[in-house]
Write a protein that holds these residues in place. Structure first.
Motif: not given
Length: 167
Positions: A39, A85-90, A93
């Motif tokens: 961040t 943990h906003s990159r939910i494509t990973d 995450q």
């Protein structure tokens, strides 16, 4: 049984925060690096974050101020999910975000129903009161069953005779 489940559930959720907070406090350097790399927040937040997690977790586990502690931890977990943990494509995450959603769900349950203290004496008193109520109800049922119920006989009555108006 529900009281015991509520207390154990509250303690288990609290353990998650206490252990995570201890990890942050014991290794502030690594936590500070992670905060800065993930961040735009300063790494100096590592120690206060760890202390907050420990303190809120201990309050939650002890049953003192559970609504305040669970509310604060819900906000904290939501912010951590959005920031880290906003990159939910990973897939990793996404898994962490789903875990945090589940934790927030548990914290909401604690907020709603977690005002139960972990005092064994309180459980015993409640159990005794419940047992006394059940015994009284059983005794009442036995007394009613032992006493015959008398219902008055109903006899049909003839309708009143029509009266003539007087002249």
């Amino acid at each position: 049984m529900a009281t015991l489940a509520a207390i154990i559930g509250r303690i288990l959720i609290a353990a998650l925060f206490i252990l995570a907070g201890l990890d942050k406090v014991l290794d502030t350097g690594a936590t500070a690096e992670y905060i800065q790399s993930a961040t735009n927040l300063p790494g100096s937040l590592a120690l206060p974050t760890g202390v907050f997690e420990i303190a809120a977790g201990l309050l939650l586990a002890s049953g003192i101020g559970t609504r305040l502690a669970s509310g604060a931890l819900i906000v904290f977990t939501a912010l951590a999910t959005i920031l880290f943990h906003s990159r939910i494509t990973d897939p990793v995450q996404a898994q962490m975000a789903l875990k945090n959603l589940a934790v927030m769900g548990g914290l909401l349950m604690v907020f709603a129903y977690g005002q139960v203290r972990g005092n064994l004496g309180t459980w015993r008193e409640r159990d005794r009161a419940h047992d006394a109520e059940v015994e009284a109800a059983r005794a009442e049922g036995r007394a009613e069953a032992a006493t015959p119920v008398v219902t008055p006989a109903v006899t049909p009555t003839a309708p009143p005779a029509a009266t003539r108006p007087s002249d």
